[in-house]
Scaffold this motif. Structure first.
Motif, PDB file in Angstrom:
ATOM      1  N   PRO A   1       4.936  12.881  -1.194  1.00  0.00           N
ATOM      2  CA  PRO A   1       5.204  11.499  -0.796  1.00  0.00           C
ATOM      3  C   PRO A   1       5.353  11.400   0.718  1.00  0.00           C
ATOM      4  O   PRO A   1       5.754  12.360   1.371  1.00  0.00           O
ATOM      5  N   ALA A   2       5.036  10.255   1.274  1.00  0.00           N
ATOM      6  CA  ALA A   2       5.121  10.065   2.718  1.00  0.00           C
ATOM      7  C   ALA A   2       6.564  10.002   3.209  1.00  0.00           C
ATOM      8  O   ALA A   2       6.825  10.146   4.386  1.00  0.00           O
TER       9      ALA A   2
ATOM     10  N   LEU B   1       4.837   3.248   5.092  1.00  0.00           N
ATOM     11  CA  LEU B   1       4.973   4.505   4.364  1.00  0.00           C
ATOM     12  C   LEU B   1       5.903   4.383   3.180  1.00  0.00           C
ATOM     13  O   LEU B   1       6.286   5.356   2.589  1.00  0.00           O
ATOM     14  N   ARG B   2       6.283   3.198   2.834  1.00  0.00           N
ATOM     15  CA  ARG B   2       7.183   2.992   1.693  1.00  0.00           C
ATOM     16  C   ARG B   2       6.452   2.359   0.557  1.00  0.00           C
ATOM     17  O   ARG B   2       5.488   1.722   0.688  1.00  0.00           O
TER      18      ARG B   2
ATOM     19  N   MET C   1       0.852  -1.177   0.000  1.00  0.00           N
ATOM     20  CA  MET C   1       0.000   0.000   0.000  1.00  0.00           C
ATOM     21  C   MET C   1       0.895   1.235   0.000  1.00  0.00           C
ATOM     22  O   MET C   1       1.764   1.379   0.837  1.00  0.00           O
ATOM     23  N   GLU C   2       0.667   2.101  -0.953  1.00  0.00           N
ATOM     24  CA  GLU C   2       1.438   3.340  -1.046  1.00  0.00           C
ATOM     25  C   GLU C   2       0.622   4.470  -0.429  1.00  0.00           C
ATOM     26  O   GLU C   2      -0.535   4.683  -0.769  1.00  0.00           O
ATOM     27  N   LEU C   3       1.239   5.189   0.495  1.00  0.00           N
ATOM     28  CA  LEU C   3       0.567   6.301   1.162  1.00  0.00           C
ATOM     29  C   LEU C   3       1.234   7.614   0.793  1.00  0.00           C
ATOM     30  O   LEU C   3       2.428   7.666   0.513  1.00  0.00           O
ATOM     31  N   GLU C   4       0.434   8.670   0.800  1.00  0.00           N
ATOM     32  CA  GLU C   4       0.922  10.028   0.579  1.00  0.00           C
ATOM     33  C   GLU C   4       0.464  10.897   1.736  1.00  0.00           C
ATOM     34  O   GLU C   4      -0.450  10.544   2.475  1.00  0.00           O
ATOM     35  N   LEU C   5       1.107  12.036   1.873  1.00  0.00           N
ATOM     36  CA  LEU C   5       0.695  13.042   2.846  1.00  0.00           C
ATOM     37  C   LEU C   5      -0.105  14.105   2.121  1.00  0.00           C
ATOM     38  O   LEU C   5       0.284  14.562   1.047  1.00  0.00           O
TER      39      LEU C   5
END
Length: 82
Positions: free
Chosen positions: A47-48, A81-82, A1-5
């Motif tokens: 990006p996170a 977060l990666r 799972m890719e997360l962003e801020l």
């Protein structure tokens, strides 16, 4: 799972500085945060990583908790977060 801020609108340390006070976690390319807040697609996103610049005092505590709940048992918190 890719997360962003994604920045919450109007949340800056000082008016006019552009420095974001509160960030939320969103799945990549989404506008709904992990805390279920709907943000505008035009709100600042990044990006996170590197997360050290916003953790923990500038990250929504509900998003942080929900992120931890998504981690596999025993995983290091930074791996989501990666």
């Amino acid at each position: 799972m890719e997360l962003e801020l994604k920045a919450e609108p109007g949340c800056t340390w000082e008016q006019g500085t552009g420095e974001i006070h509160l960030w939320h976690l969103v799945r990549a390319h989404s506008d709904t945060t992990l805390c279920e807040l709907r943000l505008d697609h035009a709100d600042p996103t990044r990006p996170a990583e590197p997360s050290a610049e916003v953790f923990p005092e500038r990250l929504c505590p509900v998003c942080r908790r929900r992120c931890a709940e998504l981690l596999p048992f025993g995983a290091e918190p930074g791996t989501a977060l990666r």
